[in-house]
Motif scaffolding. Structure first.
Motif, PDB file in Angstrom:
ATOM      1  N   ARG A 179     -21.924  -6.043 -25.518  1.00 33.04           N
ATOM      2  CA  ARG A 179     -20.877  -6.447 -24.578  1.00 33.04           C
ATOM      3  C   ARG A 179     -19.893  -7.431 -25.204  1.00 33.04           C
ATOM      4  NH1 ARG A 179     -24.778  -5.452 -20.395  1.00 33.04           N
ATOM      5  NH2 ARG A 179     -25.874  -7.408 -20.723  1.00 33.04           N
ATOM      6  N   ARG A 180     -20.253  -8.022 -26.321  1.00 25.37           N
ATOM      7  CA  ARG A 180     -19.358  -8.959 -26.984  1.00 25.37           C
ATOM      8  C   ARG A 180     -18.222  -8.195 -27.656  1.00 25.37           C
ATOM      9  NH1 ARG A 180     -23.298 -12.759 -30.493  1.00 25.37           N
ATOM     10  NH2 ARG A 180     -21.256 -13.383 -31.335  1.00 25.37           N
ATOM     11  N   PRO A 181     -16.956  -8.581 -27.424  1.00 24.15           N
ATOM     12  CA  PRO A 181     -15.823  -7.827 -27.983  1.00 24.15           C
ATOM     13  C   PRO A 181     -15.898  -7.664 -29.492  1.00 24.15           C
ATOM     14  CG  PRO A 181     -15.050  -9.388 -26.349  1.00 24.15           C
ATOM     15  CD  PRO A 181     -16.497  -9.693 -26.562  1.00 24.15           C
TER      16      PRO A 181
ATOM     17  N   VAL B 262     -28.865   3.465 -26.301  1.00 27.52           N
ATOM     18  CA  VAL B 262     -28.174   2.272 -25.808  1.00 27.52           C
ATOM     19  C   VAL B 262     -26.720   2.257 -26.265  1.00 27.52           C
ATOM     20  CG1 VAL B 262     -28.148  -0.248 -25.807  1.00 27.52           C
ATOM     21  CG2 VAL B 262     -30.324   0.966 -25.688  1.00 27.52           C
ATOM     22  N   VAL B 263     -26.467   2.623 -27.513  1.00 32.40           N
ATOM     23  CA  VAL B 263     -25.084   2.661 -28.008  1.00 32.40           C
ATOM     24  C   VAL B 263     -24.274   3.695 -27.229  1.00 32.40           C
ATOM     25  CG1 VAL B 263     -23.634   3.300 -29.967  1.00 32.40           C
ATOM     26  CG2 VAL B 263     -25.569   1.773 -30.313  1.00 32.40           C
ATOM     27  N   HIS B 264     -24.851   4.851 -26.993  1.00 30.97           N
ATOM     28  CA  HIS B 264     -24.132   5.877 -26.241  1.00 30.97           C
ATOM     29  C   HIS B 264     -23.846   5.408 -24.820  1.00 30.97           C
ATOM     30  CE1 HIS B 264     -23.326   9.625 -24.073  1.00 30.97           C
ATOM     31  NE2 HIS B 264     -22.985  10.135 -25.237  1.00 30.97           N
ATOM     32  N   ARG B 265     -24.833   4.832 -24.181  1.00 31.94           N
ATOM     33  CA  ARG B 265     -24.671   4.356 -22.800  1.00 31.94           C
ATOM     34  C   ARG B 265     -23.591   3.271 -22.713  1.00 31.94           C
ATOM     35  NH1 ARG B 265     -26.168   5.377 -17.329  1.00 31.94           N
ATOM     36  NH2 ARG B 265     -26.204   3.388 -16.215  1.00 31.94           N
ATOM     37  N   ALA B 266     -23.663   2.307 -23.639  1.00 31.90           N
ATOM     38  CA  ALA B 266     -22.775   1.144 -23.555  1.00 31.90           C
ATOM     39  C   ALA B 266     -21.377   1.411 -24.102  1.00 31.90           C
ATOM     40  CB  ALA B 266     -23.394  -0.036 -24.299  1.00 31.90           C
ATOM     41  N   LEU B 267     -21.280   2.133 -25.210  1.00 26.60           N
ATOM     42  CA  LEU B 267     -19.997   2.259 -25.897  1.00 26.60           C
ATOM     43  C   LEU B 267     -19.314   3.601 -25.695  1.00 26.60           C
ATOM     44  CD1 LEU B 267     -20.737   0.498 -29.308  1.00 26.60           C
ATOM     45  CD2 LEU B 267     -19.982  -0.485 -27.134  1.00 26.60           C
TER      46      LEU B 267
ATOM     47  N   SER C 176     -20.339   6.164 -23.051  1.00 26.52           N
ATOM     48  CA  SER C 176     -20.224   6.420 -21.615  1.00 26.52           C
ATOM     49  C   SER C 176     -19.641   5.242 -20.852  1.00 26.52           C
ATOM     50  CB  SER C 176     -21.608   6.765 -21.026  1.00 26.52           C
ATOM     51  OG  SER C 176     -22.126   7.929 -21.625  1.00 26.52           O
ATOM     52  N   SER C 177     -19.711   4.050 -21.445  1.00 24.45           N
ATOM     53  CA  SER C 177     -19.232   2.813 -20.794  1.00 24.45           C
ATOM     54  C   SER C 177     -19.900   2.599 -19.438  1.00 24.45           C
ATOM     55  CB  SER C 177     -17.704   2.834 -20.638  1.00 24.45           C
ATOM     56  OG  SER C 177     -17.075   2.825 -21.883  1.00 24.45           O
ATOM     57  N   GLU C 178     -21.189   2.859 -19.395  1.00 21.91           N
ATOM     58  CA  GLU C 178     -21.983   2.643 -18.196  1.00 21.91           C
ATOM     59  C   GLU C 178     -22.811   1.372 -18.370  1.00 21.91           C
ATOM     60  OE1 GLU C 178     -21.866   4.275 -15.448  1.00 21.91           O
ATOM     61  OE2 GLU C 178     -20.670   6.019 -16.047  1.00 21.91           O
ATOM     62  N   PRO C 179     -23.182   0.720 -17.266  1.00 22.56           N
ATOM     63  CA  PRO C 179     -23.936  -0.534 -17.394  1.00 22.56           C
ATOM     64  C   PRO C 179     -25.352  -0.324 -17.916  1.00 22.56           C
ATOM     65  CG  PRO C 179     -23.793   0.142 -15.091  1.00 22.56           C
ATOM     66  CD  PRO C 179     -22.878   1.049 -15.861  1.00 22.56           C
ATOM     67  N   VAL C 180     -25.772  -1.225 -18.773  1.00 24.36           N
ATOM     68  CA  VAL C 180     -27.158  -1.255 -19.228  1.00 24.36           C
ATOM     69  C   VAL C 180     -27.807  -2.431 -18.514  1.00 24.36           C
ATOM     70  CG1 VAL C 180     -28.697  -1.386 -21.222  1.00 24.36           C
ATOM     71  CG2 VAL C 180     -26.456  -0.287 -21.456  1.00 24.36           C
ATOM     72  N   ASP C 181     -28.177  -2.203 -17.253  1.00 23.16           N
ATOM     73  CA  ASP C 181     -28.745  -3.280 -16.435  1.00 23.16           C
ATOM     74  C   ASP C 181     -30.264  -3.145 -16.361  1.00 23.16           C
ATOM     75  OD1 ASP C 181     -29.124  -1.112 -14.722  1.00 23.16           O
ATOM     76  OD2 ASP C 181     -27.406  -1.618 -13.463  1.00 23.16           O
ATOM     77  N   GLU C 182     -30.892  -4.041 -15.640  1.00 26.65           N
ATOM     78  CA  GLU C 182     -32.353  -4.069 -15.616  1.00 26.65           C
ATOM     79  C   GLU C 182     -32.946  -2.794 -15.031  1.00 26.65           C
ATOM     80  OE1 GLU C 182     -33.823  -7.604 -13.803  1.00 26.65           O
ATOM     81  OE2 GLU C 182     -32.992  -8.929 -15.341  1.00 26.65           O
ATOM     82  N   LEU C 183     -32.308  -2.229 -14.013  1.00 26.71           N
ATOM     83  CA  LEU C 183     -32.826  -0.997 -13.419  1.00 26.71           C
ATOM     84  C   LEU C 183     -32.753   0.149 -14.419  1.00 26.71           C
ATOM     85  CD1 LEU C 183     -33.882   0.661 -11.059  1.00 26.71           C
ATOM     86  CD2 LEU C 183     -31.513   0.935 -10.267  1.00 26.71           C
ATOM     87  N   TRP C 184     -31.603   0.294 -15.084  1.00 27.82           N
ATOM     88  CA  TRP C 184     -31.481   1.362 -16.077  1.00 27.82           C
ATOM     89  C   TRP C 184     -32.480   1.163 -17.207  1.00 27.82           C
ATOM     90  CZ3 TRP C 184     -30.588   1.808 -21.265  1.00 27.82           C
ATOM     91  CH2 TRP C 184     -30.287   3.094 -21.738  1.00 27.82           C
ATOM     92  N   VAL C 185     -32.630  -0.057 -17.674  1.00 27.30           N
ATOM     93  CA  VAL C 185     -33.547  -0.338 -18.776  1.00 27.30           C
ATOM     94  C   VAL C 185     -34.991  -0.026 -18.376  1.00 27.30           C
ATOM     95  CG1 VAL C 185     -34.511  -2.164 -20.231  1.00 27.30           C
ATOM     96  CG2 VAL C 185     -32.041  -2.030 -19.870  1.00 27.30           C
ATOM     97  N   ALA C 186     -35.382  -0.367 -17.154  1.00 26.87           N
ATOM     98  CA  ALA C 186     -36.736  -0.071 -16.689  1.00 26.87           C
ATOM     99  C   ALA C 186     -36.971   1.442 -16.642  1.00 26.87           C
ATOM    100  CB  ALA C 186     -36.971  -0.688 -15.318  1.00 26.87           C
ATOM    101  N   THR C 187     -35.969   2.187 -16.180  1.00 22.80           N
ATOM    102  CA  THR C 187     -36.090   3.646 -16.108  1.00 22.80           C
ATOM    103  C   THR C 187     -36.163   4.253 -17.507  1.00 22.80           C
ATOM    104  OG1 THR C 187     -34.811   3.653 -14.049  1.00 22.80           O
ATOM    105  CG2 THR C 187     -35.034   5.749 -15.201  1.00 22.80           C
ATOM    106  N   PHE C 188     -35.305   3.774 -18.396  1.00 18.22           N
ATOM    107  CA  PHE C 188     -35.313   4.262 -19.775  1.00 18.22           C
ATOM    108  C   PHE C 188     -36.640   3.954 -20.456  1.00 18.22           C
ATOM    109  CE2 PHE C 188     -34.454   2.968 -24.277  1.00 18.22           C
ATOM    110  CZ  PHE C 188     -34.353   4.248 -24.793  1.00 18.22           C
TER     111      PHE C 188
END
Length: 216
Positions: A109-111, A183-188, A190-202
């Motif tokens: 998330r850091r620019p 994680v790279v695909h999700r964050a960079l 798809s630009s989707e949030p990597v939050d606690e719920l997603w991380v728990a599911t993953f």
């Protein structure tokens, strides 16, 4: 089980086997930080060694004593960010995975991390030497987290112990590719949030597979 230490046997890091006056850790840190700042502001194509030297307050000759060119410098600037990732013992393999994924997502998330990583990956599609440097300075060094996590899980009895060898190395590579790639695909991408719920599911999917994750 192999445990690649940062910079060990990788040919990475701004040394290149050169001799001369002792290196300054403070100067190196200032140069790498200036590189990331310049990359965010200017982009890959406009970034020059002169920009970095001016921002860091060092002579261009100082840069070239440490790095052969822009490619090596930018990769090391990215690698320094990833070297800060750590894996404290959270008591279980599942908790360890969730922690490191959230920490990795926070870094992305850091620019300066997003811009630098996307820039070097894009440029590496046209530069085989740059791909090799990314592999040695970033990918291979960060596999230490997978190695550490597996060793802890084996010590707890969560995973069976394995002898060192090609099979173990291949499994380490696969685990790293699955976690980092997702994680790279999700964050960079798809630009989707990597939050606690997603991380728990993953993590449940990673731990138990498709059928097990559906039942978890």
């Amino acid at each position: 089980m192999r445990n690649p230490s940062p910079g060990a046997g990788t040919g990475s890091g701004p040394t290149h086997g050169r001799t001369g006056r002792p290196r300054s850790a403070a100067a190196d840190a200032a140069i790498l930080a200036a590189t990331r700042d310049a990359l965010v502001e200017l982009g890959w194509s406009k970034l020059t060694m002169g920009d970095v030297s001016a921002r860091a307050g060092v002579a261009k000759t100082t840069l070239y004593r440490r790095w052969a060119g822009k490619n090596e410098l930018v990769v090391d600037a990215v690698a320094e960010l990833f070297d800060a990732l750590e894996l404290p013992d959270r008591g279980s393999l599942e908790a360890d995975i969730e922690y490191v994924v959230l920490q990795f997502a926070e870094l992305l998330r850091r620019p300066e991390a997003r811009t630098a990583l996307m820039a070097v990956v894009a440029e590496s599609t046209r530069d085989g030497a740059l791909r090799d440097r990314i592999r040695s300075a970033i990918v291979d060094r960060q596999k230490r987290l997978v190695v550490l996590g597996r060793e802890r899980a084996q010590a707890r009895g969560e995973l069976p112990r394995e002898e060192d060898g090609p099979v173990t190395d291949s499994t380490t590579d696969l685990i790293f590719d699955v976690i980092a790639g997702t994680v790279v695909h999700r964050a960079l991408v798809s630009s989707e949030p990597v939050d606690e719920l997603w991380v728990a599911t993953f993590t449940a999917l990673l731990m138990h597979g498709l059928l097990g994750a559906a039942e978890a």
